[in-house]
Design an enzyme around this catalytic site. Structure first.
Site, PDB file in Angstrom:
ATOM      1  N   ARG A 122    -114.291  -0.615 -18.983  1.00  0.00           N
ATOM      2  CA  ARG A 122    -114.312  -0.090 -17.690  1.00  0.00           C
ATOM      3  C   ARG A 122    -114.209   1.735 -17.741  1.00  0.00           C
ATOM      4  O   ARG A 122    -114.089   2.060 -18.770  1.00  0.00           O
ATOM      5  CB  ARG A 122    -113.130  -0.340 -17.085  1.00  0.00           C
ATOM      6  CG  ARG A 122    -112.653   0.028 -15.388  1.00  0.00           C
ATOM      7  CD  ARG A 122    -113.740  -0.523 -14.767  1.00  0.00           C
ATOM      8  NE  ARG A 122    -113.065  -0.353 -13.219  1.00  0.00           N
ATOM      9  CZ  ARG A 122    -113.964  -0.940 -12.348  1.00  0.00           C
ATOM     10  NH1 ARG A 122    -115.188  -1.588 -12.583  1.00  0.00           N
ATOM     11  NH2 ARG A 122    -113.641  -0.898 -11.031  1.00  0.00           N
ATOM     12  N   THR A 424    -123.538  -6.078  -8.744  1.00  0.00           N
ATOM     13  CA  THR A 424    -123.741  -5.869 -10.131  1.00  0.00           C
ATOM     14  C   THR A 424    -124.310  -6.989 -10.609  1.00  0.00           C
ATOM     15  O   THR A 424    -125.012  -7.667 -10.195  1.00  0.00           O
ATOM     16  CB  THR A 424    -122.488  -5.242 -10.901  1.00  0.00           C
ATOM     17  OG1 THR A 424    -121.580  -6.256 -10.750  1.00  0.00           O
ATOM     18  CG2 THR A 424    -121.967  -4.208 -10.301  1.00  0.00           C
ATOM     19  N   THR A 442    -121.873  -3.215 -14.934  1.00  0.00           N
ATOM     20  CA  THR A 442    -121.998  -2.820 -13.596  1.00  0.00           C
ATOM     21  C   THR A 442    -122.202  -1.494 -13.696  1.00  0.00           C
ATOM     22  O   THR A 442    -121.708  -0.754 -14.506  1.00  0.00           O
ATOM     23  CB  THR A 442    -120.462  -3.062 -12.619  1.00  0.00           C
ATOM     24  OG1 THR A 442    -120.763  -2.300 -11.533  1.00  0.00           O
ATOM     25  CG2 THR A 442    -119.462  -2.474 -13.566  1.00  0.00           C
ATOM     26  N   GLU A 444    -121.450  -0.097 -10.249  1.00  0.00           N
ATOM     27  CA  GLU A 444    -120.765  -0.225  -9.240  1.00  0.00           C
ATOM     28  C   GLU A 444    -121.755  -0.624  -8.325  1.00  0.00           C
ATOM     29  O   GLU A 444    -122.177  -1.699  -8.370  1.00  0.00           O
ATOM     30  CB  GLU A 444    -119.984   1.086  -9.002  1.00  0.00           C
ATOM     31  CG  GLU A 444    -119.057   1.321  -7.573  1.00  0.00           C
ATOM     32  CD  GLU A 444    -118.753   0.215  -6.833  1.00  0.00           C
ATOM     33  OE1 GLU A 444    -118.534  -1.025  -7.023  1.00  0.00           O
ATOM     34  OE2 GLU A 444    -118.794   0.321  -5.604  1.00  0.00           O
ATOM     35  N   SER A 491    -110.704  -3.133 -10.770  1.00  0.00           N
ATOM     36  CA  SER A 491    -112.059  -3.676 -10.741  1.00  0.00           C
ATOM     37  C   SER A 491    -111.883  -5.251 -10.109  1.00  0.00           C
ATOM     38  O   SER A 491    -110.436  -5.603 -10.137  1.00  0.00           O
ATOM     39  CB  SER A 491    -112.648  -4.041 -11.928  1.00  0.00           C
ATOM     40  OG  SER A 491    -113.770  -4.736 -12.064  1.00  0.00           O
ATOM     41  N   SER A 492    -112.741  -6.003  -9.732  1.00  0.00           N
ATOM     42  CA  SER A 492    -112.519  -7.439  -9.164  1.00  0.00           C
ATOM     43  C   SER A 492    -113.279  -8.246 -10.132  1.00  0.00           C
ATOM     44  O   SER A 492    -113.463  -9.468  -9.931  1.00  0.00           O
ATOM     45  CB  SER A 492    -113.003  -7.600  -8.047  1.00  0.00           C
ATOM     46  OG  SER A 492    -112.346  -7.035  -7.019  1.00  0.00           O
ATOM     47  N   GLY A 512    -120.319  -8.994  -7.262  1.00  0.00           N
ATOM     48  CA  GLY A 512    -120.074  -9.172  -5.785  1.00  0.00           C
ATOM     49  C   GLY A 512    -118.745  -8.256  -5.236  1.00  0.00           C
ATOM     50  O   GLY A 512    -118.366  -8.481  -4.313  1.00  0.00           O
ATOM     51  N   GLY A 513    -118.575  -7.154  -6.027  1.00  0.00           N
ATOM     52  CA  GLY A 513    -117.411  -6.303  -5.745  1.00  0.00           C
ATOM     53  C   GLY A 513    -116.144  -7.167  -5.537  1.00  0.00           C
ATOM     54  O   GLY A 513    -115.831  -8.181  -6.402  1.00  0.00           O
TER      55      GLY A 513
END
Ligand code: GLU
EC number: 2.3.2.2
Length: 618
Positions: A122, A424, A442, A444, A491-492, A512-513
Site C-alpha cells: 500500500r 483497479t 491499483t 486508485e 483500502s477495500s 471496484g473500490g
C-alpha cells in the site's frame, strides 16, 4: 482433493450448466450500447473467460497479461514469478489501473509450508502530511473531491516495486529483470487498442489534456487512441529496462525517486490550463523510507472452509470475514435466493458499519481485528438481522470488545461512506506445485492522479484520496482513517484464498473500490451457499450494500430481485458506475481436484477478461 466437496463439507457440487448458462445469457443487458456491440464474439465451447487444465492457471482482465503469466509458468517459473510478470504487463496494457506509480495487496498460498502469506504494498502518505492536509484553510472544509483527485497532494509513495522485490525475495524463483522482459517487449512493439483501453482514456481525456506528459503519451494527436490502432510506450520500456538493470533502489533512492518527487511537487500542467492541480508534500526521504511489509493474513472459518484475506490497512479481509461470520448464523440456500440475498445485504450493511468505525492503518491506529473477526461478535451482530425486513442505513457500529451478548442493542455514532475510486485490477495464478496467488494492483481510480512522470511512461496514483479528507467535527466519533505522516490509507482490496481440508480450493478478488468487499462476499456466497459453479458465481448479477440508505445493483440483479427485496424494505437503485451498471471485474480460480484448476474471468463486465491454463483439458 475430491472434484467436488465431499460430505463432510457443507459445500455442495454446483449445478453447473443450467445456472451458468442462464446467467450468461442474461448478462449482456449489463453493458448496453456501443461497448457491448464492440465486444469480441463469444463461443460456447472455448470461451476466453474460463479455462480448465493442468500445469498452472491464470486469470486477469487482459489477454497479454494472462499470456505473460502462462509463458513464465511454462518456462518453469512459479505462481509468484508469473504474478509479478503479469502485473508488469498490466502496467503496459492497463496503464490506468496498474502502474509502477501505484500499490496493491498480494496474497500467497505457499505449497511448501502450506501457509498463507500476505504482502502489503500500500502507498504511504508523506511525512509532511497531517489530518488537515486536504482541508482548505479558507473554508475549513476539505478541498472539492475532483480537485483532490487530480493533484500531487493525492499521490502516495508507490509500493508496487518494493512489493515485487518482497514477493520475489520470499517466494520467487526468477529475477525481476527476467520477469520484466515480456512487458518490455509489449511496451516496445505495442499492443492493439481495444474498446476498454479507449473508454478508459476517454473518461480521462479532459484532465489528461491538462497534464503535458500525460497528454503527450495517452492522447496522441490530442484524442484517445482509436480502437484497433497500435499503442506503444517506449518511455515505459526504457523505465522497465533501467529498473531491470539498476534494481528497486533506483526507484526509491536513485534518480527516479527524484523525478517522482519533482512531478508530485511541481505537477507538469500545460501552460494556460485553468485546472487547479495542487502540489504534493512528498520528499525523497519518503521514498527512501518505504517498505512493503509482510502482514499476518486475516482468517475466518466459514461452513468448514478456511477463508484468508488481507489484514489492515485493507478492510478487505476483516469486512469479508466479519460478514461471513455473520452469515454463518443463517442457512442460505439456492431454494430461496431472495432470502439469501436479503441476508447477504444485511450482513454486509452491518460489517460496513464496523469497517468505517474501526479499520485504519494498524501502524497508526488501534484496530480491534480479533474482535471484529470473532464468532461472538458476529453472533451479536447477526441478532440484529430481521429475516423479513431490511434495516435502515446508516446503522451504527457494534462493539468488538470481547463482551458479547446475543442481540445487544447497537449504539454510538455512524460513519459516512468515504469515496473510493472504483477501478483497479485483480489477478489470480496457480502453478504446478500448488502455489496460489491472489493479487490486487491499483493506482486508485482510472488514471490515478493523472500525473505521468515525464519521460517515464507511467502514471502516479491518487491513493491518498482513500483517506477521510474531512476530519470529524468536535465530539463526533473518531475516524481511524484520517491522513497522517507515513500512514497508509484504508483500502477495500480483498484478494482472498479459500482452503478446504487445509488445501487451496478457491482464489478470488476484484477491483471496484469499496464494492470490492461486497463483490468478493457475493461470489463466495454464490459459490459456497447457492450451488453455483465458479464461472456462474462470477457472472451472476451483483448488488452492493455498504451501510448506505440505498442498495446499488446491476440491471440484471434489479430485474430479478427488485420487487421481492423492496417488499422487504430494501431500497434498490441502479449502480451508476463507472462503468454504468457494472460492479467490479473479478477473477478467480478453483481447484477441481489435485492439479486440475479452473481459471475464471469476467464474461462481460469491462469487455471480459482472460483465463488461461498451461495444459487445457477439453
Ligand atoms: N483505492 C481502492 C482501495 O484501495 C482501490 C480501488 C479498486 O481497487 O478498485 O480500496
Amino acid at each position: 482433493m475430491p472434484a467436488v466437496p465431499h460430505d463432510r463439507s457443507p459445500v455442495r457440487p454446483p449445478r453447473r450448466l443450467a445456472l451458468a448458462g442462464a446467467l450468461i445469457v442474461a448478462l449482456p443487458l449489463l453493458a448496453p450500447g456501443p461497448a457491448t456491440a464492440a465486444a469480441p464474439p463469444r463461443t460456447g465451447t472455448d470461451p476466453r473467460w474460463t479455462a480448465t487444465g493442468y500445469g498452472g492457471a491464470v486469470a486477469t482482465v487482459d489477454p497479454d497479461a494472462s499470456r505473460t503469466a502462462i509463458e513464465v509458468l511454462r518456462k518453469g517459473g512459479n505462481a509468484a514469478d508469473a504474478a509479478v510478470a503479469a502485473a508488469a504487463t498490466l502496467g503496459v496494457t492497463e496503464p490506468y489501473v496498474a502502474a509502477l506509480g501505484g500499490g496493491g495487496f498480494f496474497a500467497y498460498y505457499d505449497a511448501r509450508t502450506r501457509r498463507v502469506h500476505t504482502i502489503d504494498g500500500r502507498e504511504t502518505a508523506p511525512a509532511r502530511m497531517n489530518e488537515r492536509s486536504f482541508v482548505d484553510p479558507a473554508t475549513g472544509r476539505a478541498i472539492p473531491f475532483d480537485q483532490a483527485v487530480t493533484s500531487g497532494l493525492s499521490v502516495g509513495v508507490p509500493g508496487t516495486v518494493a512489493q515485487w522485490e518482497q514477493v520475489l525475495d520470499r517466494f520467487g524463483s526468477k529475477k525481476l529483470s527476467t520477469l520484466l522482459r515480456p512487458a518490455i517487449r509489449i511496451a516496445e512493439r505495442g499492443f492493439v487498442v481495444d474498446q476498454e483501453f479507449h473508454d478508459q482514456t476517454a473518461v480521462n481525456a479532459d484532465r489528461f489534456a491538462d497534464i503535458a506528459p500525460t497528454r503527450d503519451l495517452f492522447l496522441p494527436g490530442g484524442k484517445p487512441p482509436e480502437v484497433g490502432t497500435t499503442f506503444r510506450n517506449p518511455d515505459l520500456a526504457r523505465t522497465y529496462r533501467e529498473l531491470a538493470e539498476r534494481g528497486p533502489d533506483w526507484f526509491y533512492r536513485g534518480s527516479l525517486a527524484r523525478e517522482i518527487v519533482r512531478t508530485v511537487k511541481n505537477p507538469p500542467v500545460v501552460p494556460g490550463a485553468s485546472r487547479n492541480v495542487r502540489p504534493g508534500l512528498m520528499e525523497t526521504g519518503d521514498l527512501a523510507r518505504y517498505t512493503a511489509p509482510m502482514r499476518r493474513p486475516t482468517r475466518v472459518t466459514y461452513r468448514g472452509l478456511e477463508v484468508y484475506g488481507m489484514a489492515p490497512p485493507s478492510s478487505g479481509g476483516s469486512t469479508v470475514g466479519e460478514a461471513l461470520n455473520i452469515l454463518e448464523n443463517f442457512r442460505l440456500s439456492e431454494d430461496d435466493p431472495v432470502q439469501a440475498m436479503h441476508h447477504y445485504l444485511e450482513a454486509s450493511r452491518l460489517a460496513y458499519a464496523d469497517r468505517g468505525r474501526y479499520v485504519g492503518d494498524p501502524d497508526h491506529v488501534d484496530v480491534p481485528l480479533s474482535g471484529l473477526l470473532s464468532k461472538g461478535f458476529a453472533r451479536e451482530r447477526a441478532c440484529l438481522i430481521d429475516p423479513d425486513r431490511a434495516a435502515t442505513s446508516p446503522v451504527p457500529p457494534g462493539s468488538p470488545d470481547g463482551d458479547y451478548r446475543a442481540c445487544e442493542p447497537a449504539g454510538g455514532a455512524t460513519g459516512e461512506l468515504t469515496h473510493e475510486g472504483p477501478q483497479t485490477t485483480h489477478l489470480v495464478v496457480a502453478d504446478k506445485w500448488g502455489n496460489v496467488v491472489a493479487y490486487n494492483i491499483t493506482i486508485e481510480q482510472f488514471g490515478g492522479s493523472g500525473l505521468t512522470v515525464p519521460g517515464r511512461g507511467f502514471l502516479l496514483n491518487n491513493e491518498l484520496t482513500d483517506f477521510t479528507l474531512q476530519p470529524p467535527a468536535p465530539g463526533a466519533a473518531p475516524d481511524p482513517n484520517l491522513p497522517g505522516p507515513g500512514k497508509r490509507p484504508r483500502s477495500s482490496m480483498a484478494p482472498t484464498l479459500v482452503l478446504r481440508d487445509g488445501k487451496p480450493w478457491l482464489a478470488v478478488g476484484t477491483p471496484g473500490g469499496s464494492t470490492i468487499i461486497t463483490t468478493v462476499l457475493q461470489i463466495l456466497v454464490n459459490r459456497i451457499d447457492l450451488d453455483m459453479d465458479l464461472p456462474a458465481a462470477l457472472a451472476a448479477p451483483r448488488a452492493t450494500q455498504r451501510n448506505t440508505p440505498q442498495t446499488l445493483a446491476e440491471p440484471a440483479f434489479l430485474e430479478r430481485y427488485e420487487a421481492a427485496l423492496e417488499a422487504m424494505g430494501h431500497d434498490l437503485a441502479p449502480f451508476p458506475g463507472p462503468p454504468a451498471g457494472q460492479i467490479g471485474a473479478a477473477t478467480g480460480l478453483e481447484f477441481l481436484r489435485p492439479g486440475l484448476v479452473q481459471a475464471v474471468a469476467e464474461p462481460v463486465r469491462r469487455h471480459g477478461g482472460s483465463a488461461l491454463v498451461v495444459r487445457p483439458v477439453r
